[in-house]
Design a protein around this motif. Structure first.
Motif, PDB file in Angstrom:
ATOM      1  N   GLN A  18       0.800  -1.235   0.077  1.00  0.00           N
ATOM      2  CA  GLN A  18      -0.065   0.135   0.039  1.00  0.00           C
ATOM      3  C   GLN A  18       0.844   1.097  -0.132  1.00  0.00           C
ATOM      4  O   GLN A  18       1.909   1.170   0.714  1.00  0.00           O
ATOM      5  N   LEU A  19       0.554   2.175  -1.039  1.00  0.00           N
ATOM      6  CA  LEU A  19       1.252   3.583  -0.969  1.00  0.00           C
ATOM      7  C   LEU A  19       1.049   4.198   0.275  1.00  0.00           C
ATOM      8  O   LEU A  19       0.001   4.219   0.676  1.00  0.00           O
ATOM      9  N   GLU A  20       1.774   5.268   0.389  1.00  0.00           N
ATOM     10  CA  GLU A  20       1.466   6.373   1.369  1.00  0.00           C
ATOM     11  C   GLU A  20      -0.141   6.986   1.492  1.00  0.00           C
ATOM     12  O   GLU A  20      -0.581   7.385   2.287  1.00  0.00           O
ATOM     13  N   ASN A  21      -0.546   7.210   0.235  1.00  0.00           N
ATOM     14  CA  ASN A  21      -1.597   7.802  -0.172  1.00  0.00           C
ATOM     15  C   ASN A  21      -3.017   6.651   0.128  1.00  0.00           C
ATOM     16  O   ASN A  21      -4.107   7.260  -0.119  1.00  0.00           O
ATOM     17  N   GLY A  22      -2.733   5.441   0.566  1.00  0.00           N
ATOM     18  CA  GLY A  22      -3.650   4.661   0.621  1.00  0.00           C
ATOM     19  C   GLY A  22      -3.793   3.742  -0.554  1.00  0.00           C
ATOM     20  O   GLY A  22      -4.511   2.913  -0.327  1.00  0.00           O
ATOM     21  N   THR A  23      -3.452   3.904  -1.636  1.00  0.00           N
ATOM     22  CA  THR A  23      -3.429   3.234  -2.744  1.00  0.00           C
ATOM     23  C   THR A  23      -2.719   1.851  -2.822  1.00  0.00           C
ATOM     24  O   THR A  23      -1.663   1.538  -2.215  1.00  0.00           O
TER      25      THR A  23
END
Length: 105
Positions: A18-23
């Motif tokens: 999961q990326l920092e932006n929630g993706t």
């Protein structure tokens, strides 16, 4: 549009997280030997092109194989109308590779 081709698979890479932006991401990339365009006389030989092959679980079916290996790959060519993408639908290692793997088990 689906089509099959005999290819040399140089490697595979799975990725899930999961990326920092929630993706959330979850995929396997397959690296296939691809001939360089020698038509201009400024290139010769081979490179690798990567293709998406489903989620990261797909890597588990092949991680025990010796790389590189030959396989029949079914591709799916799709378009949004302005951009085309080629994805892998299935990979079947050649009988020689599959037999060698079965003999090791």
């Amino acid at each position: 549009m689906r089509f099959k081709s005999q290819v040399k698979i140089l490697g595979m890479k799975s990725s899930k997280g999961q990326l920092e932006n929630g993706t959330v991401y979850d995929f396997t990339r397959v690296f296939i030997e691809t001939e360089l365009d020698a038509a201009t006389g400024k290139a010769k030989g081979f490179s690798a092109e990567d293709y998406k092959y489903g989620n990261s679980d797909n890597f588990g079916s092949f991680k025990h194989l010796e790389f590189p290996f030959f396989a029949e790959v079914e591709f799916d060519l799709v378009t949004s109308g302005s951009k085309s993408v080629t994805n892998i639908v299935s990979i079947t290692p050649s009988a020689r590779v599959a037999g060698a793997v079965l003999a090791q088990k």
